[in-house]
Structure formats: C-alpha cells, structure tokens
Design an enzyme around this catalytic site. Structure first.
Site, PDB file in Angstrom:
ATOM      1  N   LYS A  47      38.250  -5.012  18.557  1.00 31.52           N
ATOM      2  CA  LYS A  47      37.890  -4.007  17.234  1.00 31.52           C
ATOM      3  C   LYS A  47      39.126  -4.340  16.441  1.00 31.52           C
ATOM      4  O   LYS A  47      38.658  -4.013  15.078  1.00 31.52           O
ATOM      5  CB  LYS A  47      38.192  -2.656  17.830  1.00 31.52           C
ATOM      6  N   ASP A  79      33.096   5.298  15.069  1.00 33.08           N
ATOM      7  CA  ASP A  79      33.574   5.938  16.343  1.00 33.08           C
ATOM      8  C   ASP A  79      33.901   7.354  15.835  1.00 33.08           C
ATOM      9  O   ASP A  79      33.389   8.434  16.521  1.00 33.08           O
ATOM     10  CB  ASP A  79      34.672   5.379  16.924  1.00 33.08           C
TER      11      ASP A  79
HETATM   12  P1  NAP Z   1      44.154   4.206  24.419  1.00 32.32           P
HETATM   13  O1  NAP Z   1      44.406   3.573  23.055  1.00 32.32           O
HETATM   14  O2  NAP Z   1      44.720   3.406  25.653  1.00 32.32           O
HETATM   15  O3  NAP Z   1      45.123   5.460  24.492  1.00 32.32           O
HETATM   16  C1  NAP Z   1      45.195   6.224  25.696  1.00 32.32           C
HETATM   17  C2  NAP Z   1      45.712   7.865  25.388  1.00 32.32           C
HETATM   18  O4  NAP Z   1      45.651   8.360  26.651  1.00 32.32           O
HETATM   19  C3  NAP Z   1      47.353   7.823  24.960  1.00 32.32           C
HETATM   20  O5  NAP Z   1      47.523   9.003  24.214  1.00 32.32           O
HETATM   21  C4  NAP Z   1      47.903   7.919  26.465  1.00 32.32           C
HETATM   22  O6  NAP Z   1      49.072   8.649  26.256  1.00 32.32           O
HETATM   23  C5  NAP Z   1      47.020   9.029  27.039  1.00 32.32           C
HETATM   24  N1  NAP Z   1      46.902   8.809  28.587  1.00 32.32           N
HETATM   25  C6  NAP Z   1      46.370   8.076  29.537  1.00 32.32           C
HETATM   26  N2  NAP Z   1      46.490   8.183  30.776  1.00 32.32           N
HETATM   27  C7  NAP Z   1      46.854   9.398  30.703  1.00 32.32           C
HETATM   28  C8  NAP Z   1      47.052  10.400  31.801  1.00 32.32           C
HETATM   29  N3  NAP Z   1      47.066  10.309  32.991  1.00 32.32           N
HETATM   30  N4  NAP Z   1      47.740  11.569  31.409  1.00 32.32           N
HETATM   31  C9  NAP Z   1      48.015  11.912  30.204  1.00 32.32           C
HETATM   32  N5  NAP Z   1      47.750  11.118  28.927  1.00 32.32           N
HETATM   33  C10 NAP Z   1      47.289   9.984  29.342  1.00 32.32           C
HETATM   34  O7  NAP Z   1      42.706   4.488  24.789  1.00 32.32           O
HETATM   35  P2  NAP Z   1      41.619   4.855  23.841  1.00 32.32           P
HETATM   36  O8  NAP Z   1      41.088   3.891  23.530  1.00 32.32           O
HETATM   37  O9  NAP Z   1      42.355   5.840  22.836  1.00 32.32           O
HETATM   38  O10 NAP Z   1      40.724   5.969  24.740  1.00 32.32           O
HETATM   39  C11 NAP Z   1      41.031   7.015  25.128  1.00 32.32           C
HETATM   40  C12 NAP Z   1      39.928   7.621  26.016  1.00 32.32           C
HETATM   41  O11 NAP Z   1      38.674   7.917  25.002  1.00 32.32           O
HETATM   42  C13 NAP Z   1      39.204   6.907  27.104  1.00 32.32           C
HETATM   43  O12 NAP Z   1      38.965   7.650  28.238  1.00 32.32           O
HETATM   44  C14 NAP Z   1      37.912   6.414  26.539  1.00 32.32           C
HETATM   45  O13 NAP Z   1      37.050   6.273  27.564  1.00 32.32           O
HETATM   46  C15 NAP Z   1      37.574   7.691  25.487  1.00 32.32           C
HETATM   47  N6  NAP Z   1      36.648   7.057  24.504  1.00 32.32           N
HETATM   48  C16 NAP Z   1      35.283   7.256  24.482  1.00 32.32           C
HETATM   49  C17 NAP Z   1      34.529   7.159  23.674  1.00 32.32           C
HETATM   50  C18 NAP Z   1      33.052   7.552  23.660  1.00 32.32           C
HETATM   51  O14 NAP Z   1      32.106   6.895  22.865  1.00 32.32           O
HETATM   52  N7  NAP Z   1      32.772   8.699  24.197  1.00 32.32           N
HETATM   53  C19 NAP Z   1      34.824   6.153  22.510  1.00 32.32           C
HETATM   54  C20 NAP Z   1      36.267   5.808  22.735  1.00 32.32           C
HETATM   55  C21 NAP Z   1      37.109   6.171  23.832  1.00 32.32           C
HETATM   56  P3  NAP Z   1      50.530   7.527  26.249  1.00 32.32           P
HETATM   57  O15 NAP Z   1      50.461   7.287  24.632  1.00 32.32           O
HETATM   58  O16 NAP Z   1      51.612   8.478  26.651  1.00 32.32           O
HETATM   59  O17 NAP Z   1      50.170   6.501  27.081  1.00 32.32           O
END
Ligand code: NAP
Length: 289
Positions: A76, A112
């Site tokens: 992306k 998104d």
């Molecule tokens: P990312 O860039 O890796 O960011 C992950 C975030 O989650 C960070 O803020 C991280 O905190 C936090 N985190 C991870 N594990 C955690 C835990 N066990 N407890 C508390 N905080 C935690 O990931 P992303 O791309 O933003 O995706 C995040 C979520 O959104 C995923 O679950 C993904 O499946 C979902 N999503 C859904 C869609 C959809 O179409 N519905 C689209 C995109 C993403 P730190 O900064 O402290 O590490």
C-alpha cells in the site's frame, strides 16, 4: 455516453487485487458478485505480486488494459512511487489501496477510511458532527479512519494507543493538516477519555483471530448506551463488541468497512453505484466456504 455504457464493450472490464500473500483475499468473491449484480461484463482477479515485482506489475495494469486494481498488504505504501497521480487524501494518509487506469494515467486513491465512515454512518451512527470520538490504536488503519472521521466535523477525536508516542505523533500530524481537534495519549488516559466519549472505535489488532479473548481496553470503562465500533471482522463480533452490547451499547463490526472500501473502489472504476448488499452477502458466504 454513461460510464456504464462505456464498459459494455465486447471485452470484459479487467480488475484485480495485488498483494503478497493473496490467496485468502475475500475481494475477488466480493467484486465478482458485484460485477454480476450490476450487469457489467468484467472480472476481478487475485494477483500475487512479490515486492520485487511491484513496479513491473503496476506497469502491467496499463500494458494489459486493466481498468484498475486494489492494492493490499504489503504494497500500500510502496506502490505510490509508481503512480502518475495520487489523490490528496491518499497522499495525506500515506497509502493507496485503489488504482484507476484512465487512458494510461494511473491515479491512486485510499478508500479504507472513507469506506469505514460510510459503513459507520449507514449501519450505526448517521450523524457524526459534534460527536466526541475515542479511537483506540494509532497504526495504518487508524490514520485513514481518523482522516475520514475528521471530515465529518466531530467535536473532537482522542487517540488512545498502547504506545503513547505513536498516538501523540499521529494526532499532531493530522492536526497540522487543519483537521480539527485531534488529541493523542497513552492508555493510562482511557478512563478519563472514555467517560465522555459518544463513540468508541477500535482500530487495534487486539481481539482479532486467533487472539479472540484480547480486548484493547477494559470494556467497563465505556459508557453504557454509546456506540462501539471495531475494525476487526474476524471474528464478526469481537469480545469488545460482545461485552459492550451486553452493557446496552450500539455495536458496529468491521465487515461493513471491508464491504464499503470495496464499494467506493467499485464506484471509482465503473462510475455506477455499488451493489452493497450483494457484496456483503458474497463476503459472508465466502466465510462459510
Ligand atoms: P498496524 O499498523 O500494525 O497497527 C496496529 C495497532 O494496534 C497499533 O496501534 C498497535 O499498538 C495496536 N495493537 C496491536 N496489538 C495490540 C494489543 N494486543 N493491545 C493493544 N494494542 C495493540 O495495523 P493496522 O493496519 O492499523 O490494522 C489494525 C487492525 O485493523 C487489524 O485488526 C486489521 O484487521 C483491522 N483492519 C480492518 C479493515 C477492514 O476492512 N475492516 C481494514 C484495515 C485494517 P502499538 O502502536 O502500541 O504497537
């Protein structure tokens, strides 16, 4: 000539999704169902693109006459350097998930965050203006979601993240683009922030399969009766949503975000309304396979 007529030639409209891995993507099932329901002669292919082939693959969009593609993990951000035009919101978010080929000119969009907000408004909270929103998480998904939320003129958005520095940096960056009152802090502020939040949105991965017992925050800190939304769609109802529902909150899961990011992309490519309910059913059916 209407956009729909323009694509009713004898050649199918070619669409696809580039990612690595890609075999488990739900996008082909969702978009092929949408093309069929809309009566468009087209096909949407899973395209497995290794990072060192990304540039060649993007050139291939034009060479092969693809109308457009979605771009997913891990491409992306990297894909942006190979495009001719980047939509302003995609530039601000720093990621592209949709490319449109207009006569050989490739334009990148990010659907998104816009898709998430459309889903939230259609399925849970029709009016976001004036609302106090708490966003849990400060990763890539949070950035697009907060950008799109800010366009709806909420009273404020407060980002709470496990790593406080990331929340503070993201809030300061988005505020710098004139997007309204956006604050950031660590989870130690959760009780204070959630005590006044009208909408709570989880953008973290906490609670996602297989870690289904995780929650990003203690659900009892969330006020009874407010709206609680989770970007996660596997499982369809996370523990955060289940516990919030049992406490009388209105809950909203992440399936709608996935469907609407696809719907907005479909509308960019074809210029016709996306058959959203068909797309939702196709994704749900593909879960059962
Ligand atoms: P990312 O860039 O890796 O960011 C992950 C975030 O989650 C960070 O803020 C991280 O905190 C936090 N985190 C991870 N594990 C955690 C835990 N066990 N407890 C508390 N905080 C935690 O990931 P992303 O791309 O933003 O995706 C995040 C979520 O959104 C995923 O679950 C993904 O499946 C979902 N999503 C859904 C869609 C959809 O179409 N519905 C689209 C995109 C993403 P730190 O900064 O402290 O590490």
């Amino acid at each position: 000539m209407s956009e729909q007529k323009k694509f009713n030639s004898s050649l199918p409209v070619l669409l696809g999704v580039m990612g690595d891995p890609i075999a488990h993507s739900k996008s082909p099932a969702m978009h092929n169902a949408a093309l069929q329901a809309a009566g468009v002669n087209g096909m949407y292919m899973p395209l497995h693109v290794h990072p060192d082939q990304l540039e060649a693959a993007v050139r291939g969009i034009v060479a092969l006459g693809y109308r457009g593609v979605n771009v997913t993990i891990p491409h992306k951000e990297q894909v942006m350097q190979y495009l001719d035009v980047i939509d302003e919101s995609a530039r601000l978010i720093g990621a592209v998930n949709t490319i449109v080929n207009e006569g050989g000119t490739l334009t990148g969009y990010n659907t998104d965050g816009i898709g998430y907000v459309r889903s939230l408004k259609e399925e849970a909270v029709p009016e976001l203006a004036g609302k106090r929103i708490a966003v849990l998480g400060a990763g890539g998904a949070a950035r697009g979601v907060i950008y799109a939320l800010a366009l709806e003129k909420p009273e404020r958005v407060h980002i709470l993240n496990r790593t406080a520095d990331r929340a503070i940096a993201l809030a300061s960056d988005l505020r710098g683009h004139g997007l309204g009152e956006i604050l950031g802090s660590g989870m130690e502020d959760a009780a204070m922030v959630l005590a006044t939040a009208d909408i709570v949105i989880n953008t973290t991965a906490a609670g996602m399969h297989p870690h289904v017992d995780d929650v990003p925050v203690d659900p009892t800190l969330i006020r009874e009766g407010v709206a609680v939304s989770d970007l996660i769609y596997n499982p369809l109802e996370t523990r955060l949503l289940r516990e919030s529902r049992l406490r009388g909150c209105m809950v909203h899961g992440g399936l709608g975000m996935f469907v609407y990011q696809g719907a907005v992309a479909f509308e960019h490519w074809l210029g016709i309304p996306a058959p959203v309910e068909t797309m939702r059913r196709a994704v749900l059916n593909s879960f059962e396979e």
